[in-house]
Design a protein around this motif. Structure first.
Motif, mmCIF file in Angstrom:
data_model
loop_
_atom_site.group_PDB
_atom_site.id
_atom_site.type_symbol
_atom_site.label_atom_id
_atom_site.label_comp_id
_atom_site.label_asym_id
_atom_site.label_seq_id
_atom_site.Cartn_x
_atom_site.Cartn_y
_atom_site.Cartn_z
ATOM 1 N N ALA A 133 -0.192 31.636 16.876
ATOM 2 C CA ALA A 133 -0.134 32.865 16.083
ATOM 3 C C ALA A 133 0.851 33.839 16.712
ATOM 4 C CB ALA A 133 -1.521 33.501 15.984
ATOM 5 N N HIS A 134 1.193 34.886 15.977
ATOM 6 C CA HIS A 134 2.153 35.868 16.489
ATOM 7 C C HIS A 134 1.660 36.460 17.809
ATOM 8 C CE1 HIS A 134 5.199 38.925 16.624
ATOM 9 N NE2 HIS A 134 4.286 39.871 16.708
ATOM 10 N N SER A 135 2.570 36.576 18.769
ATOM 11 C CA SER A 135 2.246 37.123 20.083
ATOM 12 C C SER A 135 3.180 38.286 20.383
ATOM 13 C CB SER A 135 2.385 36.046 21.170
ATOM 14 O OG SER A 135 1.418 35.033 20.999
ATOM 15 N N ASP A 136 2.602 39.449 20.614
ATOM 16 C CA ASP A 136 3.390 40.645 20.935
ATOM 17 C C ASP A 136 3.187 40.980 22.410
ATOM 18 O OD1 ASP A 136 4.715 43.023 21.153
ATOM 19 O OD2 ASP A 136 3.705 44.003 19.475
ATOM 20 N N MET A 137 4.183 40.668 23.209
ATOM 21 C CA MET A 137 4.128 40.940 24.639
ATOM 22 C C MET A 137 5.112 42.032 25.039
ATOM 23 S SD MET A 137 3.826 36.969 25.975
ATOM 24 C CE MET A 137 4.519 36.115 24.554
ATOM 25 N N SER A 138 5.636 42.751 24.057
ATOM 26 C CA SER A 138 6.684 43.740 24.305
ATOM 27 C C SER A 138 6.192 44.969 25.054
ATOM 28 C CB SER A 138 7.324 44.171 22.984
ATOM 29 O OG SER A 138 6.364 44.753 22.119
ATOM 30 N N GLY A 139 4.875 45.167 25.108
ATOM 31 C CA GLY A 139 4.324 46.313 25.820
ATOM 32 C C GLY A 139 3.986 46.019 27.266
ATOM 33 N N GLY A 140 4.374 44.840 27.726
ATOM 34 C CA GLY A 140 4.081 44.447 29.107
ATOM 35 C C GLY A 140 5.219 43.628 29.679
ATOM 36 N N THR A 141 4.902 42.866 30.724
ATOM 37 C CA THR A 141 5.925 42.114 31.440
ATOM 38 C C THR A 141 5.434 40.720 31.767
ATOM 39 O OG1 THR A 141 6.737 44.146 32.486
ATOM 40 C CG2 THR A 141 7.371 42.072 33.513
ATOM 41 N N LEU A 142 6.345 39.751 31.698
ATOM 42 C CA LEU A 142 6.065 38.410 32.181
ATOM 43 C C LEU A 142 6.721 38.245 33.542
ATOM 44 C CD1 LEU A 142 5.691 38.145 29.032
ATOM 45 C CD2 LEU A 142 6.194 35.724 29.340
ATOM 46 N N ALA A 143 5.956 37.768 34.523
ATOM 47 C CA ALA A 143 6.472 37.629 35.890
ATOM 48 C C ALA A 143 6.235 36.209 36.383
ATOM 49 C CB ALA A 143 5.796 38.627 36.818
ATOM 50 N N ASN A 144 7.324 35.501 36.630
ATOM 51 C CA ASN A 144 7.271 34.159 37.191
ATOM 52 C C ASN A 144 7.774 34.253 38.623
ATOM 53 O OD1 ASN A 144 7.650 31.525 37.973
ATOM 54 N ND2 ASN A 144 8.990 30.960 36.282
ATOM 55 N N THR A 145 6.862 34.227 39.573
ATOM 56 C CA THR A 145 7.234 34.467 40.970
ATOM 57 C C THR A 145 7.986 33.306 41.600
ATOM 58 O OG1 THR A 145 5.104 33.654 41.797
ATOM 59 C CG2 THR A 145 5.260 36.006 41.274
ATOM 60 N N THR A 146 8.038 32.146 40.918
ATOM 61 C CA THR A 146 8.778 31.011 41.467
ATOM 62 C C THR A 146 10.286 31.203 41.314
ATOM 63 O OG1 THR A 146 8.910 29.651 39.449
ATOM 64 C CG2 THR A 146 6.871 29.518 40.755
ATOM 65 N N GLY A 147 10.691 32.053 40.396
ATOM 66 C CA GLY A 147 12.116 32.255 40.165
ATOM 67 C C GLY A 147 12.785 31.089 39.457
ATOM 68 N N LEU A 148 11.998 30.165 38.893
ATOM 69 C CA LEU A 148 12.527 28.999 38.187
ATOM 70 C C LEU A 148 12.016 29.008 36.756
ATOM 71 C CD1 LEU A 148 11.982 26.260 40.914
ATOM 72 C CD2 LEU A 148 14.111 27.459 40.366
ATOM 73 N N ALA A 149 12.931 29.151 35.813
ATOM 74 C CA ALA A 149 12.530 29.223 34.410
ATOM 75 C C ALA A 149 11.822 27.953 33.950
ATOM 76 C CB ALA A 149 13.762 29.491 33.543
ATOM 77 N N GLU A 150 12.200 26.824 34.510
ATOM 78 C CA GLU A 150 11.595 25.557 34.106
ATOM 79 C C GLU A 150 10.112 25.474 34.452
ATOM 80 O OE1 GLU A 150 12.792 22.782 37.910
ATOM 81 O OE2 GLU A 150 14.300 23.225 36.414
ATOM 82 N N ASN A 151 9.631 26.356 35.315
ATOM 83 C CA ASN A 151 8.218 26.347 35.693
ATOM 84 C C ASN A 151 7.327 27.099 34.717
ATOM 85 O OD1 ASN A 151 8.607 24.800 37.944
ATOM 86 N ND2 ASN A 151 8.651 26.507 39.384
ATOM 87 N N PHE A 152 7.925 27.815 33.766
ATOM 88 C CA PHE A 152 7.121 28.602 32.839
ATOM 89 C C PHE A 152 7.691 28.416 31.437
ATOM 90 C CE2 PHE A 152 5.463 33.188 31.877
ATOM 91 C CZ PHE A 152 4.450 32.648 31.113
ATOM 92 N N THR A 153 6.993 27.645 30.622
ATOM 93 C CA THR A 153 7.460 27.342 29.274
ATOM 94 C C THR A 153 6.459 27.845 28.248
ATOM 95 O OG1 THR A 153 8.577 25.345 30.055
ATOM 96 C CG2 THR A 153 8.180 25.525 27.693
ATOM 97 N N ILE A 154 6.975 28.510 27.218
ATOM 98 C CA ILE A 154 6.150 29.031 26.136
ATOM 99 C C ILE A 154 6.560 28.352 24.842
ATOM 100 C CG2 ILE A 154 5.453 31.080 24.836
ATOM 101 C CD1 ILE A 154 6.231 32.741 27.317
ATOM 102 N N TYR A 155 5.617 27.660 24.210
ATOM 103 C CA TYR A 155 5.840 27.027 22.915
ATOM 104 C C TYR A 155 5.117 27.826 21.837
ATOM 105 C CZ TYR A 155 7.327 22.751 25.382
ATOM 106 O OH TYR A 155 7.975 21.843 26.177
ATOM 107 N N SER A 156 5.744 27.953 20.681
ATOM 108 C CA SER A 156 5.076 28.581 19.541
ATOM 109 C C SER A 156 5.286 27.711 18.316
ATOM 110 C CB SER A 156 5.623 29.984 19.268
ATOM 111 O OG SER A 156 5.066 30.511 18.063
ATOM 112 N N SER A 157 4.184 27.375 17.635
ATOM 113 C CA SER A 157 4.256 26.568 16.413
ATOM 114 C C SER A 157 4.230 27.434 15.162
ATOM 115 C CB SER A 157 3.102 25.561 16.383
ATOM 116 O OG SER A 157 1.850 26.224 16.469
ATOM 117 N N VAL A 158 4.376 28.756 15.332
ATOM 118 C CA VAL A 158 4.415 29.672 14.188
ATOM 119 C C VAL A 158 5.600 29.326 13.298
ATOM 120 C CG1 VAL A 158 4.787 32.076 13.501
ATOM 121 C CG2 VAL A 158 3.244 31.540 15.388
#
Length: 245
Positions: free
Chosen positions: A178-203
């Protein structure tokens, strides 16, 4: 990725940086099936995280963008693509592209999300914020910090507001329905590797999907081939995005 509406030109900036490691799963900084809009000072470039963290002084020019079946519109003086731009329709304004501009490009096959989820996650591995396992909704408000342990999470949506933070420190995959609004906060991946944090949406929607703001630790990839993805605010994202628009 329509950054113009949430971020008027002259007031804010969205910077998208592509990360490539070995044989990348993402061949573009941004790939959309439909129209793509970059505005308000949005820019793309690239870096190799195997060598060092992102440094604008040494950033590369592999921040390619592509629209498989639509147009690409680049608006605002600071907006820049440090890489190639290809569209099935037309690229406007080509002067903002440092590399090759291709109009009338062939379409690109973008597979749908192949989700392993059969039900929403139980809540194991999630600390902070509010999670409702019955509906799959994860919510962070009022400066809360949500931490996800390593693993795969089947959720309906993620909502961040009030400067809340969603943090990962290992390999995390999220599936959204479903729709996800994360614009009022922050995503923080402390590994510094984008490949470690993947977001899929089937919307499947031209108007909804994922809305978010970046940040200094916003290392992640988004795969939402039939959804609208919006990155807003004076922020950076280090990774790559596949979106419907």
């Amino acid at each position: 990725i329509p950054a113009a509406s949430p971020c008027p030109a002259g007031n804010s900036k969205a910077v998208i940086k592509a990360q490539f490691r070995g044989k990348p799963s993402y061949n573009y900084a941004i790939l959309t099936s439909g129209d793509m809009n970059l505005a308000g000072g949005a820019s793309t470039d690239s870096f190799n995280s195997d060598v060092a963290g992102y440094n604008p002084a040494t950033a590369g020019s592999d921040g390619d963008i592509r629209s498989s079946s639509g147009n690409i519109t680049l608006l605002g003086g600071p907006t820049q693509v440090r890489g190639d731009a290809a569209a099935a329709g037309t690229v406007t304004d080509a002067s903002k592209v440092s590399g090759t501009v291709t109009n009338g490009a062939a379409s690109v096959t973008i597979p749908p999300v192949n989700s392993p989820c059969t039900s929403y996650s139980s809540g194991s591995g999630i600390t902070g914020g509010t999670y409702l396992s019955a509906t799959g909704q994860l919510v962070g408000t009022a400066g809360q910090t949500i931490t996800l342990s390593n693993g795969t999470y089947c959720l309906s949506s993620v909502t961040l507001s009030g400067n809340s933070t969603l943090t990962v420190s290992g390999h995390v995959t999220i599936y959204l329905t479903a729709h996800s609004d994360m614009s009022g906060g922050t995503l923080a991946n402390t590994t510094g590797l984008a490949e470690n944090f993947t977001i899929y949406s089937s919307v499947v929607s031209a108007a909804t999907g994922i809305s978010m703001a970046g940040g200094s630790q916003a290392y992640f990839t988004i795969y939402a081939p039939n959804a609208n993805v919006t990155l807003s605010g004076n922020s950076s994202m280090y990774g790559a995005t596949v979106a419907g628009s």
